[in-house]
Scaffold this motif. Sequence first.
Motif, PDB file in Angstrom:
ATOM      1  N   LEU A  46      57.680  53.185  -8.376  1.00 46.93           N
ATOM      2  CA  LEU A  46      57.684  54.617  -8.601  1.00 46.93           C
ATOM      3  C   LEU A  46      58.774  55.265  -7.753  1.00 46.93           C
ATOM      4  N   PRO A  47      59.993  55.431  -8.305  1.00 50.38           N
ATOM      5  CA  PRO A  47      61.076  56.060  -7.534  1.00 50.38           C
ATOM      6  C   PRO A  47      60.996  57.580  -7.622  1.00 50.38           C
ATOM      7  N   PHE A  48      61.239  58.257  -6.492  1.00 44.40           N
ATOM      8  CA  PHE A  48      61.273  59.716  -6.479  1.00 44.40           C
ATOM      9  C   PHE A  48      61.994  60.163  -5.217  1.00 44.40           C
ATOM     10  N   TYR A  49      62.108  61.472  -5.040  1.00 44.00           N
ATOM     11  CA  TYR A  49      62.815  62.007  -3.878  1.00 44.00           C
ATOM     12  C   TYR A  49      62.192  61.501  -2.578  1.00 44.00           C
ATOM     13  N   ASP A  50      60.893  61.726  -2.406  1.00 43.24           N
ATOM     14  CA  ASP A  50      60.192  61.218  -1.229  1.00 43.24           C
ATOM     15  C   ASP A  50      58.875  60.618  -1.678  1.00 43.24           C
ATOM     16  N   LEU A  98      56.117  67.505 -15.909  1.00 45.68           N
ATOM     17  CA  LEU A  98      55.261  66.527 -16.581  1.00 45.68           C
ATOM     18  C   LEU A  98      53.842  67.072 -16.631  1.00 45.68           C
ATOM     19  N   PRO A  99      53.388  67.566 -17.796  1.00 44.10           N
ATOM     20  CA  PRO A  99      52.032  68.116 -17.881  1.00 44.10           C
ATOM     21  C   PRO A  99      50.980  67.060 -17.550  1.00 44.10           C
ATOM     22  N   GLU A 100      49.876  67.501 -17.001  1.00 46.29           N
ATOM     23  CA  GLU A 100      48.883  66.545 -16.521  1.00 46.29           C
ATOM     24  C   GLU A 100      48.232  65.773 -17.661  1.00 46.29           C
ATOM     25  N   ASP A 101      48.073  66.377 -18.839  1.00 41.45           N
ATOM     26  CA  ASP A 101      47.498  65.614 -19.949  1.00 41.45           C
ATOM     27  C   ASP A 101      48.469  64.536 -20.430  1.00 41.45           C
ATOM     28  N   VAL A 102      49.775  64.823 -20.364  1.00 35.78           N
ATOM     29  CA  VAL A 102      50.777  63.814 -20.730  1.00 35.78           C
ATOM     30  C   VAL A 102      50.826  62.716 -19.672  1.00 35.78           C
ATOM     31  N   LEU A 103      50.712  63.088 -18.392  1.00 35.38           N
ATOM     32  CA  LEU A 103      50.654  62.093 -17.318  1.00 35.38           C
ATOM     33  C   LEU A 103      49.499  61.130 -17.544  1.00 35.38           C
ATOM     34  N   VAL A 104      48.336  61.636 -17.914  1.00 37.18           N
ATOM     35  CA  VAL A 104      47.176  60.779 -18.173  1.00 37.18           C
ATOM     36  C   VAL A 104      47.486  59.791 -19.288  1.00 37.18           C
ATOM     37  N   GLN A 105      48.117  60.265 -20.355  1.00 34.58           N
ATOM     38  CA  GLN A 105      48.452  59.379 -21.474  1.00 34.58           C
ATOM     39  C   GLN A 105      49.454  58.313 -21.042  1.00 34.58           C
ATOM     40  N   MET A 106      50.438  58.690 -20.229  1.00 30.73           N
ATOM     41  CA  MET A 106      51.450  57.727 -19.793  1.00 30.73           C
ATOM     42  C   MET A 106      50.856  56.669 -18.879  1.00 30.73           C
ATOM     43  N   ILE A 107      49.965  57.078 -17.993  1.00 30.72           N
ATOM     44  CA  ILE A 107      49.330  56.111 -17.099  1.00 30.72           C
ATOM     45  C   ILE A 107      48.447  55.162 -17.897  1.00 30.72           C
ATOM     46  N   ASP A 108      47.718  55.688 -18.877  1.00 26.69           N
ATOM     47  CA  ASP A 108      46.892  54.815 -19.711  1.00 26.69           C
ATOM     48  C   ASP A 108      47.761  53.830 -20.482  1.00 26.69           C
ATOM     49  N   TRP A 109      48.917  54.303 -20.962  1.00 26.00           N
ATOM     50  CA  TRP A 109      49.850  53.406 -21.665  1.00 26.00           C
ATOM     51  C   TRP A 109      50.301  52.275 -20.740  1.00 26.00           C
ATOM     52  N   LEU A 110      50.667  52.613 -19.507  1.00 27.43           N
ATOM     53  CA  LEU A 110      51.098  51.581 -18.557  1.00 27.43           C
ATOM     54  C   LEU A 110      49.964  50.616 -18.236  1.00 27.43           C
ATOM     55  N   ARG A 111      48.785  51.150 -18.030  1.00 25.55           N
ATOM     56  CA  ARG A 111      47.629  50.298 -17.705  1.00 25.55           C
ATOM     57  C   ARG A 111      47.406  49.268 -18.818  1.00 25.55           C
ATOM     58  N   ARG A 112      47.485  49.707 -20.069  1.00 23.05           N
ATOM     59  CA  ARG A 112      47.278  48.784 -21.186  1.00 23.05           C
ATOM     60  C   ARG A 112      48.387  47.746 -21.272  1.00 23.05           C
ATOM     61  N   HIS A 113      49.632  48.164 -21.036  1.00 21.30           N
ATOM     62  CA  HIS A 113      50.748  47.227 -21.200  1.00 21.30           C
ATOM     63  C   HIS A 113      50.921  46.298 -20.015  1.00 21.30           C
ATOM     64  N   ARG A 136      48.944  58.590  -6.655  1.00 19.81           N
ATOM     65  CA  ARG A 136      47.491  58.741  -6.517  1.00 19.81           C
ATOM     66  C   ARG A 136      46.795  58.509  -7.855  1.00 19.81           C
ATOM     67  N   GLU A 137      47.393  59.025  -8.936  1.00 24.00           N
ATOM     68  CA  GLU A 137      46.768  58.880 -10.249  1.00 24.00           C
ATOM     69  C   GLU A 137      46.866  57.436 -10.758  1.00 24.00           C
ATOM     70  N   LEU A 138      47.978  56.771 -10.480  1.00 25.34           N
ATOM     71  CA  LEU A 138      48.113  55.362 -10.873  1.00 25.34           C
ATOM     72  C   LEU A 138      47.102  54.492 -10.147  1.00 25.34           C
ATOM     73  N   LEU A 139      46.904  54.735  -8.853  1.00 23.49           N
ATOM     74  CA  LEU A 139      45.913  53.979  -8.096  1.00 23.49           C
ATOM     75  C   LEU A 139      44.512  54.213  -8.648  1.00 23.49           C
ATOM     76  N   ALA A 140      44.208  55.448  -9.012  1.00 23.82           N
ATOM     77  CA  ALA A 140      42.890  55.756  -9.563  1.00 23.82           C
ATOM     78  C   ALA A 140      42.653  55.030 -10.885  1.00 23.82           C
ATOM     79  N   ALA A 141      43.741  54.676 -11.583  1.00 24.49           N
ATOM     80  CA  ALA A 141      43.631  53.940 -12.836  1.00 24.49           C
ATOM     81  C   ALA A 141      43.584  52.432 -12.614  1.00 24.49           C
ATOM     82  N   GLY A 142      43.594  51.997 -11.357  1.00 23.79           N
ATOM     83  CA  GLY A 142      43.482  50.574 -11.058  1.00 23.79           C
ATOM     84  C   GLY A 142      44.796  49.833 -10.961  1.00 23.79           C
ATOM     85  N   LEU A 143      45.898  50.569 -10.883  1.00 21.49           N
ATOM     86  CA  LEU A 143      47.214  49.945 -10.776  1.00 21.49           C
ATOM     87  C   LEU A 143      47.733  50.046  -9.351  1.00 21.49           C
TER      88      LEU A 143
END
Length: 294
Positions: A68-72, A276-291, A97-104
């Motif tokens: 997860l690259p970002f400014y800080d 990045l809207p929070e509902d879109v973030l949820v969808q993206m994290i779920d996509w990553l979790r599945r893949h 934080r959200e990725l960890l909550a999804a088990g990643l």
Amino acid sequence: MTDPLTLRREWVDLLGAHPAPDAEIRVGTAQTDGAIRRIPVELRSFGLDLIPRLELPASSSPCPVVVLPFYDTQVLFGEPSPLYPDPDARPTRAFARELLAAGLGVLAVPWWAEITAGASAARELHERYGPVAEEHLRQHPRVTGLGRSIADLRLAVDMLTGLDQVDGTRVGVFGHSLGGKLSLFAAALDSRIAAAVTHEPGLGFSHSNWSDPWYLGARVPADRDLDQLLGLVAPRPILYGGGGASDGAHNEALARSAAGPGSRIETLHHTGGHPLPEDVLVQMIDWLRRHLAA
């Protein structure tokens, strides 16, 4: 048609994204705190010490990890940071934080230019990052600012794939804005990345600030565009999203041009603009979790 290995070499050479001469990885002893296992990590690259944050679910080992690259890194965990002092701002930037909550698992990697500019009071991009990018180019004229970023991320993947606690076949990358640019290039140029999410990267050299000195400067190529990068990822799954700012209807044709037989490009567009809207973030994290599932 040029084969993928040759294309990757060409892009790496164009960027100057080769490992830093002083590249070094230092890994400390893992510590478990409840449901989270933290592993201290330091990366030495181009004379700078990067301090990524590696956190893994304690209940799963080896586990998938998302770079997860970002400014800080603080803001990614929902903590106040110099750039983002309000941790409760919405939409959230607490992607880690959200990725960890999804088990990643998560490896949050700070951006070298922000670390270097950290003491500056400037907030406007060219005032804050222009001087450090110009100093970098003075010291390393063959290494673009973007190339330095990608070299750092490739070093981070080197570290991950050498850890017993990480499943090196299930390393993903996720990025928004600056991070979206870096996630696209990292996935394209490092085939060890199994799945990628890029949101609002500015697909196409005419659709974002790629000529800024901390990205490509004067080395924006005239003979190719970023559909070639997207195509290099596409045999692996990639989710490309935009909110109509840097990415949307105006560059969908470029995204489509990257698709070929067997390509695995998916798009997730919305109308929320650059954030990045929070509902879109949820969808993206779920996509990553599945893949990245075993």
